[in-house]
Design a protein around this motif. Sequence first.
Motif, short mmCIF file in Angstrom:
data_model
loop_
_atom_site.label_atom_id
_atom_site.label_comp_id
_atom_site.label_asym_id
_atom_site.label_seq_id
_atom_site.Cartn_x
_atom_site.Cartn_y
_atom_site.Cartn_z
N PRO A 208 109.38 43.31 59.41
CA PRO A 208 107.58 43.36 59.03
C PRO A 208 107.63 44.11 57.65
N THR A 209 108.52 44.48 57.01
CA THR A 209 108.09 45.03 55.35
C THR A 209 108.69 44.02 54.52
N PHE A 210 109.31 43.17 54.83
CA PHE A 210 110.26 42.12 54.21
C PHE A 210 110.89 42.66 53.09
N SER A 211 111.97 43.55 53.38
CA SER A 211 112.29 44.41 52.73
C SER A 211 113.82 43.48 52.59
N PRO A 212 114.88 44.25 51.95
CA PRO A 212 116.10 43.52 51.10
C PRO A 212 116.91 43.84 52.41
N TYR A 213 117.66 42.97 53.24
CA TYR A 213 118.61 43.47 53.32
C TYR A 213 119.90 42.94 52.70
N LEU A 214 121.08 43.27 53.14
CA LEU A 214 122.30 42.68 52.61
C LEU A 214 123.07 42.45 53.70
N ILE A 215 124.49 41.78 54.25
CA ILE A 215 125.19 42.21 55.05
C ILE A 215 126.17 42.15 53.91
N VAL A 216 127.30 42.55 54.71
CA VAL A 216 128.12 43.15 53.77
C VAL A 216 129.56 42.55 54.79
N ASN A 217 130.62 41.51 54.54
CA ASN A 217 131.75 41.95 55.08
C ASN A 217 132.80 42.41 54.54
N ARG B 46 121.10 37.27 63.63
CA ARG B 46 122.20 38.09 63.52
C ARG B 46 123.59 37.35 62.86
N THR B 47 124.24 37.97 62.41
CA THR B 47 126.00 37.53 61.90
C THR B 47 126.79 38.44 61.49
N TRP B 48 126.60 39.46 62.03
CA TRP B 48 127.12 40.67 62.03
C TRP B 48 127.44 41.50 62.78
N SER B 49 128.68 41.94 63.15
CA SER B 49 129.24 42.85 64.32
C SER B 49 128.43 43.90 64.25
N TYR B 50 127.67 44.84 62.76
CA TYR B 50 127.70 46.09 63.33
C TYR B 50 126.37 46.13 62.46
N GLY B 51 125.36 47.12 63.09
CA GLY B 51 123.67 47.12 63.21
C GLY B 51 123.08 48.14 61.14
N ASP C 112 128.32 52.20 61.91
CA ASP C 112 128.71 52.55 60.64
C ASP C 112 130.11 51.72 60.96
N PHE C 113 130.86 51.13 60.02
CA PHE C 113 131.94 49.93 59.71
C PHE C 113 132.98 51.08 60.36
N PRO C 114 133.79 50.29 61.95
CA PRO C 114 134.91 51.83 61.92
C PRO C 114 135.51 52.23 61.63
N ARG C 115 136.57 52.73 61.07
CA ARG C 115 137.67 52.71 60.52
C ARG C 115 139.05 51.61 60.64
N GLU C 116 138.74 51.98 62.42
CA GLU C 116 139.92 50.60 63.05
C GLU C 116 138.90 49.45 64.29
N ILE C 117 139.75 48.60 64.01
CA ILE C 117 139.39 47.64 64.87
C ILE C 117 140.74 46.90 66.04
N ARG C 118 139.95 46.67 66.88
CA ARG C 118 141.32 46.27 67.99
C ARG C 118 141.37 44.74 67.71
N VAL C 119 142.68 44.07 67.90
CA VAL C 119 142.43 42.87 67.42
C VAL C 119 143.71 42.23 68.48
N GLY C 120 144.17 40.82 68.84
CA GLY C 120 145.25 40.84 69.38
C GLY C 120 146.40 41.03 69.44
N ARG C 121 147.45 41.31 70.15
CA ARG C 121 148.73 41.41 69.69
C ARG C 121 149.16 40.44 68.78
N SER D 102 131.49 42.28 59.65
CA SER D 102 130.83 42.84 59.21
C SER D 102 129.59 43.33 59.43
N LYS D 103 128.38 44.48 58.31
CA LYS D 103 127.26 44.98 59.06
C LYS D 103 126.27 44.31 58.12
N VAL D 104 124.97 44.65 58.84
CA VAL D 104 123.91 44.42 57.70
C VAL D 104 123.71 45.88 56.93
#
Length: 286
Positions: free
Chosen positions: A85-94, A135-140, A144-153, A161-163
């Motif tokens: 509602p404040t029309f502030s800039p937000y940035l999505i980082v990959n 919403r196109t991001w994984s983290y709001g 915080d961006f996590p230090r590690e993530i898990r993926v398939g073997r 991505s995070k906003v």
Amino acid sequence: MNKYLVVLCLLVAVSGCSKDSVEFSIDNPTAAPISVTIDGTSYEVQPRAARELSLRAGLHSMESATTGKLGFVVYTGTRGGLINPTFSPYLIVNEVYATNATTAKGFRPGEQTVQLDGVDFKGPFVLSDALFIDRTWSYGVHEDFPREIRVGRDSKGNIKSKVFSKDDFIRYVEEAEGTTGLYARSRKATPPPQRHLPQDAPLPTFADPEMESKAAPLKDLYRRYRQATTADEQAALQKAYAPAVQELLPLYAAKARSASREENEKYNELITRVGAALGWSARVVE
């Protein structure tokens, strides 16, 4: 920014949305509290904080000091996002997560330049100051961006991505690049942007009558989707999108090579805009 997180692989669960309710976050990145009224309920949001809410698909009302009174529609089955509602800039980082630096290069996300107060930032960034940011991001904003993530073997990496709010984005980039204070020294005095709600431009018109005729169902779907205010109507149009594109595609494929650049660009614009509309979580009613 040119920063890649090189870590061991892990698994991240992504929650989905129920059919006819969508999750939103009213975010306030400013230093003062704000009040937003939605459907008659007042939401007080403290500085640099957020309020979560769930809205059913359909018509809603909003009022705040910045937006004034307006109506908006929520779309079923979508991922929700930020109410700004404040029309502030937000940035999505990959950011890239990979098992080693060599693998990370293969996951390199696209880069572009965004500008804040006259200062350029180049990197895997997307900037938006819209009232509704899908919403196109994984983290709001407040994660915080996590230090590690898990993926398939069998996977060696992934892009997450995070906003960020403006201030958090600047701090994040400057810490990553070792340029703390550069933005503060480089920013320019700029007038506040003119806040206005986006106006919908007409869809492109093909010079080729056959293409224009074949594109008519897709254009009609776009028009009807903008006006759809019930979950059932929205869901039916979402299902009709792929068949409408498939009807147009063979004709376009047959004509693309001999068509002018302008006609090909019209096709790309049509597909892009209608596809983007099907991803709206919410839209202001004209």
